[in-house]
Design an enzyme around this catalytic site. Structure first.
Site, PDB file in Angstrom:
ATOM      1  CE  LYS A   1     -33.068 -16.641  36.929  1.00 21.20           C
ATOM      2  NZ  LYS A   1     -33.116 -17.317  35.603  1.00 21.20           N
TER       3      LYS A   1
ATOM      4  CD  GLU B   1     -16.302 -13.962  37.870  1.00 19.62           C
ATOM      5  OE1 GLU B   1     -15.755 -13.799  36.759  1.00 19.62           O
ATOM      6  OE2 GLU B   1     -15.682 -13.923  38.930  1.00 19.62           O
TER       7      GLU B   1
ATOM      8  CB  CYS C   1     -17.200 -16.848  30.288  1.00 16.74           C
ATOM      9  SG  CYS C   1     -16.348 -17.846  31.503  1.00 16.74           S
TER      10      CYS C   1
ATOM     11  CD  GLU D   1     -19.558 -13.802  25.582  1.00 17.27           C
ATOM     12  OE1 GLU D   1     -20.569 -13.213  26.007  1.00 17.27           O
ATOM     13  OE2 GLU D   1     -18.794 -14.447  26.313  1.00 17.27           O
TER      14      GLU D   1
HETATM   15  P1  NAD Z   1     -27.601 -14.181  30.444  1.00 14.70           P
HETATM   16  O1  NAD Z   1     -26.960 -12.942  30.898  1.00 14.70           O
HETATM   17  O2  NAD Z   1     -28.608 -14.120  29.380  1.00 14.70           O
HETATM   18  O3  NAD Z   1     -28.305 -14.920  31.657  1.00 14.70           O
HETATM   19  C1  NAD Z   1     -27.617 -15.216  32.864  1.00 14.70           C
HETATM   20  C2  NAD Z   1     -28.621 -15.311  33.979  1.00 14.70           C
HETATM   21  O4  NAD Z   1     -29.205 -14.029  34.169  1.00 14.70           O
HETATM   22  C3  NAD Z   1     -29.764 -16.284  33.725  1.00 14.70           C
HETATM   23  O5  NAD Z   1     -30.078 -16.955  34.932  1.00 14.70           O
HETATM   24  C4  NAD Z   1     -30.902 -15.358  33.344  1.00 14.70           C
HETATM   25  O6  NAD Z   1     -32.162 -15.891  33.633  1.00 14.70           O
HETATM   26  C5  NAD Z   1     -30.616 -14.151  34.215  1.00 14.70           C
HETATM   27  N1  NAD Z   1     -31.213 -12.897  33.756  1.00 14.70           N
HETATM   28  C6  NAD Z   1     -31.596 -12.534  32.507  1.00 14.70           C
HETATM   29  N2  NAD Z   1     -32.121 -11.298  32.510  1.00 14.70           N
HETATM   30  C7  NAD Z   1     -32.073 -10.854  33.790  1.00 14.70           C
HETATM   31  C8  NAD Z   1     -32.434  -9.636  34.424  1.00 14.70           C
HETATM   32  N3  NAD Z   1     -32.992  -8.619  33.753  1.00 14.70           N
HETATM   33  N4  NAD Z   1     -32.216  -9.513  35.752  1.00 14.70           N
HETATM   34  C9  NAD Z   1     -31.636 -10.515  36.440  1.00 14.70           C
HETATM   35  N5  NAD Z   1     -31.281 -11.689  35.897  1.00 14.70           N
HETATM   36  C10 NAD Z   1     -31.484 -11.865  34.581  1.00 14.70           C
HETATM   37  O7  NAD Z   1     -26.400 -15.146  30.060  1.00 14.70           O
HETATM   38  P2  NAD Z   1     -26.486 -16.599  29.443  1.00 14.70           P
HETATM   39  O8  NAD Z   1     -26.898 -16.441  28.013  1.00 14.70           O
HETATM   40  O9  NAD Z   1     -27.258 -17.498  30.345  1.00 14.70           O
HETATM   41  O10 NAD Z   1     -24.966 -17.047  29.567  1.00 14.70           O
HETATM   42  C11 NAD Z   1     -24.014 -16.698  28.665  1.00 14.70           C
HETATM   43  C12 NAD Z   1     -23.190 -15.534  29.149  1.00 14.70           C
HETATM   44  O11 NAD Z   1     -22.614 -15.805  30.411  1.00 14.70           O
HETATM   45  C13 NAD Z   1     -22.039 -15.236  28.235  1.00 14.70           C
HETATM   46  O12 NAD Z   1     -21.923 -13.861  28.032  1.00 14.70           O
HETATM   47  C14 NAD Z   1     -20.842 -15.761  29.009  1.00 14.70           C
HETATM   48  O13 NAD Z   1     -19.624 -15.177  28.652  1.00 14.70           O
HETATM   49  C15 NAD Z   1     -21.233 -15.468  30.399  1.00 14.70           C
HETATM   50  N6  NAD Z   1     -20.480 -16.308  31.339  1.00 14.70           N
HETATM   51  C16 NAD Z   1     -19.502 -15.728  32.091  1.00 14.70           C
HETATM   52  C17 NAD Z   1     -18.760 -16.500  32.963  1.00 14.70           C
HETATM   53  C18 NAD Z   1     -17.678 -15.880  33.805  1.00 14.70           C
HETATM   54  O14 NAD Z   1     -17.311 -16.471  34.803  1.00 14.70           O
HETATM   55  N7  NAD Z   1     -17.166 -14.715  33.483  1.00 14.70           N
HETATM   56  C19 NAD Z   1     -19.009 -17.853  33.087  1.00 14.70           C
HETATM   57  C20 NAD Z   1     -20.001 -18.425  32.304  1.00 14.70           C
HETATM   58  C21 NAD Z   1     -20.743 -17.621  31.429  1.00 14.70           C
END
Ligand code: NAD
Length: 500
Positions: free
Chosen positions: A198, A273, A307, A404
């Site tokens: 997804k 992650e 991240c 963050e």
């Molecule tokens: P997000 O958490 O908003 O979304 C991530 C994914 O989760 C998307 O596909 C989204 O559609 C899905 N999602 C949202 N609500 C959900 C729910 N209730 N149930 C299941 N899935 C759901 O994050 P973002 O804004 O897309 O990305 C930024 C974040 O990702 C930052 O916090 C960043 O630090 C983190 N990140 C971490 C890493 C790592 O490896 N640690 C790498 C890249 C990004």
């Protein structure tokens, strides 16, 4: 899409973008069951340039069934590890052969520079798929010389097997869309799992192009299924689906907690992650110019939407003004522009919501007494641009220091001694990365074990390699991706004991 943009990308990318977008379930490209669509916007202009299906629970259910059918029977479990390895290598070759087109789509969808998309995102995805392909043939158990204490005369032969965990639900963010897809699909397929992917709603396009390449590479239908849709509908349905054995999630800490809660009832395995607030620690022997350039790269790379972004800069007091002055100079000189413009050094943020969120943090910091040393807010219309921003006169307890921001915003604080630097560096809920800038090896070595972070870099920041385990301490996550450690997350250990 406007004519100017159309001229900047290849025929292949234009052809992909012009075609209607469908999701991949089994061997079929399908619309959402209810026919709903999501707009996909170009962050440099705000223009909607594509639409993808808005998949929901019914679509996720279909995709999980397809993945389960491929896992339980059909060609996938019948393939040898070497055959899985070859299929992953074939996929890596396809991604490499189409890297320019994929990078163009990624740049348009995410806003990042085309050069970065081509030479970081795509190059790392290819490298990672090849690295993971090699693990398919190296999954091992162990033999155990057992001595069952209550049956001293009996003899047994015992061993362990590592078996694929089952259907993997992969939920990924928008900052490195295709690379994140590769991070999940690579180890899952190497281990013998099947996948429902997804992608993030903001950046679903390269995942759909990857779906085409997966089938072209000869990976059997149903092994990878791709459902586009919103997090709260499609993502939540995947996280709570009883047919999913493991969720591999990358995203924010807040959503990671929702995912873990959703997984509890089915005892679904979860690896997370999550977010970070990674410190950049400059010791008093560092070269100020080198440290400033490193700090700039640590925070402004990919518009700070990383991240592991070095979003907190701690500089020993005697170097503080010099390092922060040089960093502010670098920030003020950066040229903002669309990712497809080779002259731009900083692209737009991914979405209007993200731009407003980041600007809200800057304004909130200033309201609490922070001073803007560079940048400070929005730039350019109509795209989602934010100036590279350096905040000083901040306190450790401010939200801009603790939370963050996920944009091109760094907070800079002075410290006096190394003990204080370590305490400040560890003082957030996160623990993803940290960098230390110094050539004093003894001090650096003594600091490394004291830093609570999944990765510590020395004189560099955010450098990753497919062979090196990656993940977070504290609220930055659970589990490690990459390296041998990734395989552990996609396999179960089975113990076998045979009376002989
Ligand atoms: P997000 O958490 O908003 O979304 C991530 C994914 O989760 C998307 O596909 C989204 O559609 C899905 N999602 C949202 N609500 C959900 C729910 N209730 N149930 C299941 N899935 C759901 O994050 P973002 O804004 O897309 O990305 C930024 C974040 O990702 C930052 O916090 C960043 O630090 C983190 N990140 C971490 C890493 C790592 O490896 N640690 C790498 C890249 C990004």
């Amino acid at each position: 899409m406007d004519m100017n943009t159309r001229h900047l990308i290849s025929e292949a990318a234009n052809a992909f973008l012009a075609a209607p977008k469908r999701m991949l379930i089994g061997a079929e490209w399908v619309e959402a069951a209810d026919g709903a669509l999501l707009d996909v916007r170009n962050p440099a202009t705000g223009e909607t340039f594509a639409r993808v299906p808005a998949g929901k629970a019914a679509d996720v259910d279909r995709a999980v069934r397809a993945a389960r059918a491929a896992f339980e029977g059909g060609p996938w479990p019948a393939l040898s590890p070497a055959q899985r390895e070859r299929l992953l290598l074939a996929l890596a070759d396809r991604v490499e052969a189409n890297a320019q087109e994929l990078a163009e789509i990624e740049s348009l969808d995410n806003g990042k520079s085309l050069g970065l998309a081509r030479h970081v995102d795509m190059a790392m995805a290819v490298d990672f798929l090849r690295y993971m392909a090699g693990w398919a043939t190296k999954i091992e158990g162990a033999t155990h010389d057992v001595s069952v204490p209550f049956m001293p005369q009996a003899r047994f032969f015992a061993w362990t097997r590592r078996e694929p965990v089952g259907v993997v639900g992969a939920i990924i963010p928008w900052n490195f869309p295709l690379l994140m897809a590769a991070w999940k699909i690579g180890p899952a397929l190497a281990a013998g799992c099947t996948v429902v992917l997804k992608p993030a709603e903001e950046t679903p396009l390269t995942a759909l192009r990857l779906g085409e390449l997966i089938l072209e590479a000869g990976i059997p239908p149903g092994v990878v299924n791709i459902v586009t849709g919103l997090g709260e509908t499609a993502g939540a349905a995947l996280a709570g689906h009883p047919g999913v054995a493991k969720i591999a999630f990358t995203g924010s800490t807040a959503v990671g907690k929702l995912v873990q809660r959703a997984a509890i009832d089915n005892m679904t395995r979860v690896s997370l992650e999550l977010g970070g607030k990674s410190p950049v620690i400059v010791l008093d022997d560092a070269d100020p110019a080198q440290a400033a350039a490193g700090a700039a790269q640590a925070i402004f790379f990919n518009q700070g939407q990383v991240c592991t972004a070095g979003s907190r800069l701690y500089v020993q007091r005697k170097l503080f003004d010099q390092v922060v002055g040089e960093l502010a100079g670098i920030a003020s000189r950066m040229k903002l522009g669309p990712g497809l413009d080779p002259a731009s050094e900083l692209g737009p943020l991914v979405s209007e919501a993200q731009r407003d969120r980041v600007c809200g943090y800057i304004d909130g910091g200033v309201a609490q007494g922070a001073r803007v040393a560079a940048g400070g807010g929005r730039a350019g219309e109509p795209g989602y641009f934010v100036q590279p921003t350096v905040l000083v006169d901040v306190r450790q307890d401010m939200r801009v220091v603790q939370e963050e921001i996920f944009g091109p915003v760094v907070v800079a604080l002075p410290y006096d001694d190394v003990d204080e630097a370590v305490a400040l560096a560890n003082d957030t809920p996160y623990g993803l990365g940290a960098s230390i800038w110094s050539n004093d090896l003894a001090r650096v070595h003594r600091m490394i074990p004291r830093i609570k972070a999944g990765t510590v870099w020395v004189n560099c920041h955010s450098m990753l390699d497919a062979s090196l385990p990656f993940g977070g301490f504290k609220q930055s996550g659970i589990g490690r991706e990459m390296g041998r450690a990734a395989l552990d997350m996609f396999t179960e250990t089975k113990a076998v004991m045979m009376a002989v």
